[in-house]
Every structure is written in structure tokens, then in C-alpha cells.
Design a protein around this motif. Structure first.
Motif, short mmCIF file in Angstrom:
data_model
loop_
_atom_site.label_atom_id
_atom_site.label_comp_id
_atom_site.label_asym_id
_atom_site.label_seq_id
_atom_site.Cartn_x
_atom_site.Cartn_y
_atom_site.Cartn_z
N GLY A 109 -1.50 7.59 14.82
CA GLY A 109 -0.52 6.95 15.67
C GLY A 109 -0.63 7.42 17.10
N ASN A 110 0.19 6.81 17.97
CA ASN A 110 0.16 7.14 19.38
C ASN A 110 1.55 7.45 19.92
N GLY A 111 2.47 6.50 19.80
CA GLY A 111 3.76 6.65 20.46
C GLY A 111 4.95 6.59 19.53
N GLY A 112 6.07 6.13 20.11
CA GLY A 112 7.34 6.13 19.40
C GLY A 112 7.34 5.30 18.13
N LEU A 113 6.60 4.20 18.12
CA LEU A 113 6.55 3.34 16.93
C LEU A 113 6.04 4.13 15.72
N GLY A 114 4.97 4.89 15.93
CA GLY A 114 4.39 5.66 14.84
C GLY A 114 5.20 6.88 14.47
N ARG A 115 5.83 7.52 15.47
CA ARG A 115 6.65 8.69 15.16
C ARG A 115 7.91 8.27 14.42
N LEU A 116 8.47 7.11 14.78
CA LEU A 116 9.62 6.59 14.05
C LEU A 116 9.27 6.38 12.59
N ALA A 117 8.11 5.77 12.35
CA ALA A 117 7.68 5.51 10.97
C ALA A 117 7.56 6.82 10.19
N ALA A 118 7.05 7.87 10.84
CA ALA A 118 6.93 9.16 10.18
C ALA A 118 8.30 9.75 9.87
N CYS A 119 9.23 9.65 10.82
CA CYS A 119 10.60 10.13 10.57
C CYS A 119 11.25 9.37 9.42
N PHE A 120 11.01 8.06 9.36
CA PHE A 120 11.59 7.25 8.29
C PHE A 120 11.06 7.70 6.92
N LEU A 121 9.77 8.00 6.85
CA LEU A 121 9.22 8.47 5.58
C LEU A 121 9.85 9.79 5.17
N ASP A 122 10.03 10.70 6.14
CA ASP A 122 10.66 11.99 5.84
C ASP A 122 12.08 11.78 5.32
N SER A 123 12.85 10.94 5.99
CA SER A 123 14.23 10.71 5.58
C SER A 123 14.32 10.03 4.23
N ALA A 124 13.48 9.02 4.01
CA ALA A 124 13.52 8.31 2.73
C ALA A 124 13.25 9.27 1.57
N ALA A 125 12.24 10.13 1.72
CA ALA A 125 11.94 11.09 0.65
C ALA A 125 13.05 12.13 0.52
N VAL A 189 -15.19 -7.04 2.48
CA VAL A 189 -15.03 -5.64 2.88
C VAL A 189 -14.22 -4.93 1.81
N LEU A 190 -14.69 -3.75 1.42
CA LEU A 190 -13.97 -2.97 0.42
C LEU A 190 -12.88 -2.14 1.11
N ALA A 191 -11.65 -2.26 0.64
CA ALA A 191 -10.53 -1.46 1.15
C ALA A 191 -10.24 -0.36 0.14
N VAL A 192 -10.52 0.88 0.54
CA VAL A 192 -10.36 2.02 -0.35
C VAL A 192 -9.11 2.79 0.06
N PRO A 193 -8.16 3.00 -0.87
CA PRO A 193 -6.94 3.69 -0.51
C PRO A 193 -7.05 5.21 -0.60
N TYR A 194 -6.44 5.87 0.38
CA TYR A 194 -6.27 7.32 0.38
C TYR A 194 -4.78 7.58 0.45
N ASP A 195 -4.27 8.39 -0.46
CA ASP A 195 -2.83 8.64 -0.55
C ASP A 195 -2.47 10.02 -0.01
N LEU A 196 -1.40 10.05 0.76
CA LEU A 196 -0.91 11.28 1.38
C LEU A 196 0.50 11.55 0.85
N PRO A 197 0.78 12.74 0.33
CA PRO A 197 2.14 13.01 -0.17
C PRO A 197 3.13 13.17 0.98
N ILE A 198 4.30 12.55 0.82
CA ILE A 198 5.40 12.69 1.78
C ILE A 198 6.52 13.45 1.07
N ILE A 199 6.70 14.69 1.46
CA ILE A 199 7.55 15.62 0.72
C ILE A 199 8.96 15.60 1.31
N GLY A 200 9.93 15.23 0.49
CA GLY A 200 11.31 15.24 0.93
C GLY A 200 11.86 16.65 1.01
#
Length: 784
Positions: A109-125, A189-200
Motif C-alpha cells: 500500500g501507499n496512503g490512507g486508503l491502504g492503512r484504513l484497510a489494515a486498521c479495519f482488518l485489525d479491528s474485525a479480528a 494467467v494463473l492467480a496463486v493465493p498467498y495467505d497472511l494471518p491477521i491476529i486479533g
């Protein structure tokens, strides 16, 4: 696991992986082993959370950005292991801080849009909500910023330098194929998923951020030359965050990116739903897709395509199902950010999706005709118009909920930017004011302040900030508490001052006012007005013997998009001014200017706790919300701002006595935007403005150590004069200078300032992303 067991495992793993004795291993080697062990500690809870959520309705947060920051400290803290690990490391002679500093910020990410998304993941968990992120696994982040001779230089951000990231898990067996083109020009195109744990917080719920990587399909093409081109085009899809879209090639690549993660995410959800033996008609009962701005809008026609082409559903039924599934968050009022793409690009890249967009357009127009809409009314809301596909319009028509991210922003969406669509779908529009996670931005980044708060009101604020922090108002007249606040702020300022001197070689006075503006560099955010004020102070200090100021340190952090000439000139101007001011013995005991290169989450964690003044000076009506304003507020900085975005709601809570509000309001900006401003006359009538413009026009005469041409700041001058000062820098500058004078007066009374800090901290609870997520879950997602 106790600390003895942990340290034994750490040492054993470190030796086996490096083949070195403990004392010869590097900080990087130690960090990777510590991260690996920590990930193992959370695995059982991650699996348990997945099993618990498997049969529940889940939310899938589709976002082009997730600005996660470093994960080691955050993960250890949220799991409750940090102090145990810290003690274990100390006992074997390792400072955990050196390992924390070895971690790279993730380049997602770069700016507020991406940091907001990260905060939302933290809060949801942390709140136990089943929310999964969906994004692109960029090989390189936005860029690493280096300042050379005052100018921004962009370097590749190699956050995946080891090939894989220490926190992620590759799910190769869950890959899907994303198709571009059709017929003979079909490219798979092959889309390969990588999963990252979001710890509440407290570690009970662990959600997932899924990142998609573009890779060639396993079947090789016949021609090696063709395969080389194909492989290059495939890798480019997930190579860079925000490729330059100022060219047709860049625009096509950006569209390929948007379709890639939207299609991959949609395919995975449908496949998983069907694999459980569920009827496709129940898809919306188990899934809500929240699209974060317009970047993932192609998920709407892509879902229709999957339902119709791959599962035989009729168009009407598929379209209705999609409208029940997707919700849209709008993040901007700027016309250039309400994405519009040439329809020819969409036709070329994904012809079947284009056909579906046309079908959606026909359905939409027919539904309006049946309600008696006129031709002119239809033209105003067409999804495809003037050869462009209007993504915001497609997002509105294809979603059951459309929300803005601050009260003012939502009102402006309804009454201006999307007013015709609001008239059609008034029940879909709602507001969800943004928030930030108090765990990263207060509990972990400002531990002394967090400790003081907990001493006074207990620790319930860590998960119920909105209600609990208000209890701090009981200490508004407690001088010992106010003194503690000031001491903690001073300690944070000294820590930042040490960092700046160590990294940049600039010595600053930690007792001076720390005035900080850290955000993406854009004309509407008006870093230019900030630096104009600094030039004004410098010129008066140099020419007026009786002019004095309360000592100030102005600190900036910002990146400018590589192709954004104006923004890059502003960065150069800030650095030129810093070079002149900091090396001038006549003024540098009163005035210092610092530009912190390569601003990111980790540096933000130093900056927010140290700030006295929070610069939130965007042109009113242009900033959707802002989230930096909230992080500053909860760390005791006082807002200097316009009535824009969430500043309005901050001001409503703390009042005139605890914030510094200035400048034109949104309705006044709108009215003035329709009139021609004679900025030459405005400048001619004000001697201070003339001096500032002379500074810009003759930079080679200023005494900077940098080599400067006469036209160094030509774009800035042009935008101010020829461009009619679109963002009203000169219109607001006098009011801004006056507000800065009021700040100096207030800062001089330390207990008055401490009370202002306390009021801001106490009322910052509303701006927790926990509150925001509770509102999303209740009003939009309908989670239990």
C-alpha cells in the motif's frame, strides 16, 4: 510456552538454519527465526478461526491496498506474547528492538486508503468478526524514496527480497485461472493465493488477508519468443503497486491489475461456495463483498459472468444476486479519482466482461425508463458515456450499500458528486466515518501514554475506546496528571529528535513546537501552504529585527507519484527551504524544517506520538475523511485544520477551544470554484505574497547549497497563477497564518496546552476503527 522453552527453541532453530553460533548471527537471521517461531505459535488459533467461520456469513474486503506496516511487534502484542519473548531475548543477550528494526514494511500500500484497510482488518479480528481481505501480492511496493539534492528519487521497494515473506503461506492448490482477451488472443494467467494471518487482540480470532500473485500457466507456449513475452506480461500484473497510468500502456496494465484480483477473488468465493454443496442462489447469505473505492469494481460484472457463463444462471437472477452481495465504499470527491476507463480498453482486455457491463447498462436504463425518467436524466447517470466506463456509477448500480467515510463527505456525495444516483437510490447511501486501530496507534506506538491511561481508567479502552476514554475528562483539573501528559509528550519528542539527528544529521530543539504534516503529497492536501508559511516566517525573521516567534520545528513526510510533476516540485521546495533555514544561524535557533524521506508506517509510529500540532489543511470539500488526523488526536496533538473530512467531526467533539480551525468552508469553495480569481491581483495587493512568489521565481538567489535553475518551481508558479490557484492556497493563507499565531500563544501556557491534549485524547475514542467496524457489521454486513 514459557520463556525458557522459547529461548531454547529459538537458539536451536537459529543454529540449524544458519550453521553459526548465536553470537555470530546477524539481526536479519535472528529476526526471520523469531518470526517463524511466532507464526508457529499462532497456527492452531488460525486453523480454529477458519473452522469456526466456515459455516458463517463472511465479509470479503476487496482493496487495491493494505498498508500493513511491520508485523512482528503487532503480532506478538496481539497474541499477548510480547513481554515473554522480550524477556527471553534479553536473557540470551539479544535486544528485541534490533530484530524489530530488521523487518521490512510490507509493500502492499501507499496512503490512507491502504492503512484504513489494515486498521479495519485489525479491528474485525479483534472484535471477532469473520472478515477476509483480498488484494494483490505486489512484487515491489510503491517505491522507496530517496532525497538527492532536494529532489525525490524513486527506488524499487524490494520487500520480497527473499522471494517469500516470513508471515505468508502459499496456497498453490487453491490457484485459479484469470483470462484476458478471447478467441485466438486469449491469454490465461494463473492467480496463486498467498495467505497472511491477521491476529486479533488477545489472539482468539485470526482472520486472513489473501494476496494474489500472477504466474504463467503450466502449459508452455510453442514459441520461446512468444512465451518470453507472455511471461513478462504475466509477471507485470503483480510487479508494481500503482504503475504509471499516464500512458495507454500503463492504463491497460492498471486495468489488468484491477481485473486480476477482482476475478481471482470472485472465482475463489464461488468455487468454495459450490464445493460445500450449497445452492448458488444462497451466495449472498454467506458472502458480502465490500469494495474499497472503485478499484475492485470489476468484481461486479465478473460475478455476473461466473454465475451466467459457468453456472448457467439467467442474467436477471445473476444480476439480482450480485446486487445483494456487493457493497461499495467511496473514498473520494476528486473527479480524477472517480475512475473512468476507455471502453475500448475493457473491450480489448476482457470482452465478455464488457458485454456484461453493456447488459447492466441496458437493464439500468430500462428500469429508469419504466419509472418515467427523461432522456436528459438518463444521460446524466449512464454507466458508459463519452467512450468511458464510469466505475463509480457501475459500483453504485451494482451494490446494495454505498457509504461515504465522514459525515461531510457523505453529504457531498449525496448533494454533489453522485447526486443523480442518490436521487435514484436514496436508501442505499449511508455514512461510516473512518477510524483507526488504537492498538497499533496508541497502545503499541505510544506505550508510556497507554500506561498512564490504563493506570487511571483501567485497560478496557483497548477494546472499548469510544466509551472508556471519555472517563479521562475527570482529570482535566488534575495538575499532576497534566504534568505527566507533558512529560510523556516531551519524551516522545526527544525520541524523534534523536532519530532525526541520527538519520538526517539535523539537530532540532525538542522543546520547540513540533508541527507535523505527514500524508501523500497532493495539491489539495496543501503541503504548499504549509511551506509558504515557513517562507513567510523565515523572511520576516531575516528582515524584521523586532520579529520573534515561539521556536518551531516543521516536519514533513510524503511521497509524490513518480509522474506527478507538481507534487515533486513541492517536495523539492520543502527541502530547499529546509536547506536554507537549517543552515542560517540568524534563524535556525527559532526555526527548523525537516523532510523525513521514505515515509511509511514504521516512521509514522515515531511521528504521531511526538506531534504537538496536527496539520490537516486540505481544501475544504476535497478530503473524504483523513485518518492521520485521528492518529494525531489520540496521541495528544492538536488539530490545525480546515472544516474538511473528519476534521468536522473532530471539531464537533472538542470545540473551538481545543482545535484551530481556519479557512474557507466547503460551500464557499464550491461557490468560488465557479468564479475566476485574479491571482496576479491577489498577489500584487499583498507584499508578503509577493515575497513568497519572488522566492519561487528566483530560487538560484536564495543561498541554497543545491544547484537550482530559474524555472525549478515553474509548475508551482503556473498552477498558482495560470491555473487559477485551484486549491485556494492564497485565499486561505492569511487565515492559516493567524491560526498559527494562535497556536504559538496557546503553546506558551503549558497547562492550557496539556488540557487541550487531554480533551483531544478523551474524545478520540469515537475515531477507533472498532466503532467503525461495529457499524459496518450491524448496518451493512448484517453479521450476528
Amino acid at each position: 510456552m514459557n520463556k525458557q522453552e522459547f529461548s531454547q527453541q529459538f537458539i536451536s532453530r537459529l543454529k540449524s538454519q544458519t550453521g553459526k553460533p548465536l553470537e555470530e548471527t546477524t539481526a536479519n537471521e535472528r529476526y526471520y527465526v523469531l518470526a517463524e517461531l511466532t507464526k508457529e505459535l499462532i497456527t492452531d488459533n488460525w486453523i480454529a478461526s477458519e473452522l469456526e467461520h466456515r459455516n458463517q456469513k463472511r465479509v470479503y474486503y476487496f482493496s487495491m491496498e493494505f498498508l500493513m506496516g511491520r508485523l512482528l511487534t503487532n503480532n506478538l502484542q496481539n497474541m499477548g506474547y510480547y513481554h515473554m519473548v522480550q524477556e527471553a531475548m534479553t536473557e540470551i543477550g539479544i535486544d528485541i528492538n534490533t530484530l524489530e528494526n530488521a523487518e521490512d514494511d510490507m509493500g502492499l500500500g501507499n496512503g490512507g486508503l491502504g492503512r484504513l484497510a489494515a486498521c479495519f482488518l485489525d479491528s474485525a479480528a479483534s472484535l471477532g468478526y469473520p472478515v477476509q481481505g483480498n488484494t494483490i501480492r505486489y512484487q515491489y511496493g510503491f517505491f522507496d524514496q530517496k532525497i538527492v539534492e532536494g529532489q525525490q528519487i524513486e527506488l524499487a521497494q524490494q520487500w520480497l527480497r527473499r522471494g517469500t515473506h516470513e508471515w505468508e503461506v502459499c496456497r498453490e492448490d487453491e490457484a485459479v485461472v484469470v483470462n484476458y482477451g478471447s478467441g485466438a488472443s486469449l491469454q490465461a494467467v494463473l492467480a496463486v493465493p498467498y495467505d497472511l494471518p491477521i491476529i486479533g487482540y488477545n489472539g482468539k480470532t485470526i482472520n486472513t488477508l489473501r494476496m494474489w500473485s500472477a504466474q504463467p500457466v503450466t502449459e508452455a507456449l510453442v514459441s520461446s519468443a512468444e512465451y518470453s513475452d507472455y511471461e513478462h506480461e504475466t509477471r507485470m500484473i503483480t510487479q508494481f503497486l500503482y504503475p504509471d497510468d499516464s500512458t495507454p500502456e500503463g492504463q491497460r496494465l492498471r486495468l489488468r491489475q484491477q481485473y486480476f484480483f477482482s476475478s481471482a477473488g470472485a472465482q475463489a468465493l464461488v468455487r468454495n461456495h459450490v464445493s460445500k454443496g450449497r445452492e448458488l442462489e444462497t451466495f449472498a447469505d454467506y458472502h458480502t463483498i465490500q469494495i474499497n473505492d472503485t478499484h475492485p469494481t470489476l468484481v461486479i460484472p465478473e460475478l455476473v459472468r461466473i454465475f451466467v457463463d459457468e453456472h448457467g444462471m439467467g442474467f436477471e437472477a445473476a444480476w439480482k444476486l450480485v446486487q445483494q452481495t456487493v457493497a461499495y465504499t467511496n473514498h473520494t470527491l476528486l473527479a480524477e479519482a472517480l475512475e473512468e476507463w476507455d471502453e475500448i480498453y475493457i473491450q480489448e482486455l476482457f470482452p465478455r466482461v464488457y458485454d456484461i457491463i453493456v447488459a447492466i447498462e441496458k437493464w439500468f436504463m430500462a428500469s429508469l425508463v419504466s419509472k418515467g425518467y427523461t432522456e436528459s436524466q438518463l444521460a446524466a447517470v449512464k454507466i458508459i458515456a463519452n467512450g468511458k466506463v464510469r466505475m463509480a456509477y457501475l459500483a453504485v448500480v451494482g451494490s446494495f450499500s454505498i457509504n461515504g467515510v465522514a459525515a461531510l463527505h457523505t453529504d457531498l456525495l449525496k448533494n454533489d458528486a453522485l447526486k443523480q444516483l442518490f436521487a435514484i437510490y436514496p436508501d442505499r447511501f449511508n455514512n461510516k466515518t473512518n477510524g483507526v486501530t488504537q492498538r497499533r496507534w496508541l497502545l503499541y506506538s505510544n506505550p508510556e501514554l497507554a500506561k498512564l491511561i490504563t493506570e487511571k481508567i483501567g485497560d478496557a479502552w483497548t477494546t472499548d475506546m469510544e466509551n472508556e476514554l471519555l472517563r479521562l475528562l475527570a482529570f482535566i483539573d488534575d495538575e499532576s496528571f497534566l504534568d505527566r501528559l507533558l512529560e510523556i509528550k516531551q519524551g516522545n519528542k526527544e525520541r524523534l529528535a534523536d532519530y532525526i539527528e541520527d538519520q538526517l544529521g539535523v539537530a532540532i530543539d525538542s522543546s520547540s513546537i513540533f508541527d507535523i504534516q505527514i500524508k501523500r503529497l497532493h495539491a489539495y492536501k496543501r503541503q504548499l501552504m504549509n511551506v509558504f508559511h515557513i517562507i513567510y516566517l523565515y523572511q520576516r525573521l531575516k528582515t524584521e529585527a523586532d520579529f520573534t516567534i515561539v521556536p518551531r520545528t516543521f516536519i514533513f513526510g510524503a511521497k509524490a507519484a513518480a509522474s506527478y510533476v507538481f507534487a515533486k516540485e513541492v517536495i523539492q521546495l520543502i527541502n530547499v527551504v529546509a536547506d536554507i533555514v537549517n543552515n542560517d544561524p540568524d534563524v535556525n535557533k527559532y526555526l527548523r524544517v525537516v523532510f523525513i524521506p521514505n515515509y511509511n508506517v514504521s516512521k509514522a509510529e515515531l511521528l504521531f506520538p511526538a506531534a504537538d500540532v496536527s496539520e490537516q489543511i486540505s481544501t475544504a470539500g476535497k478530503e473524504a475523511s483523513g485518518t492521520g488526523n485521528m492518529k494525531f488526536m489520540m496521541n495528544g496533538a492538536i488539530t490545525l485544520g480546515t472544516l474538511d473530512g473528519a476534521n468536522v467531526e473532530i471539531h464537533e467533539r472538542v470545540g473551538d477551544d481545543n482545535s484551530f480551525i481556519f479557512g474557507l468552508q466547503a460551500d464557499e469553495v464550491s461557490e468560488l470554484s465557479n468564479k475566476h480569481q485574479d491571482n496576479l491581483a491577489i498577489v500584487a495587493e499583498n507584499k508578503q505574497y509577493q515575497k513568497i512568489m519572488d522566492f519561487l521565481k528566483n530560487p538560484q538567489d536564495l543561498g541554497s547549497s543545491f544547484v537550482l535553475a530559474p524555472d525549478t518551481f515553474a509548475k508551482i508558479v503556473s498552477d498558482l497563477i495560470d491555473g487559477n490557484d485551484e486549491y485556494f492556497v492564497f485565499s486561505d493563507l492569511a487565515a492559516y497564518i493567524k491560526a498559527q499565531e494562535e497556536i504559538a500563544e496557546a503553546y506558551s501556557n503549558r497547562h492550557v496546552w496539556a488540557k487541550m491534549m487531554l480533551v483531544n485524547i478523551a474524545y478520540s475514542g469515537y475515531f477507533s476503527s472498532d466503532r467503525t467496524i461495529h457499524q459496518y457489521a450491524k448496518d451493512i454486513w448484517r453479521l450476528g
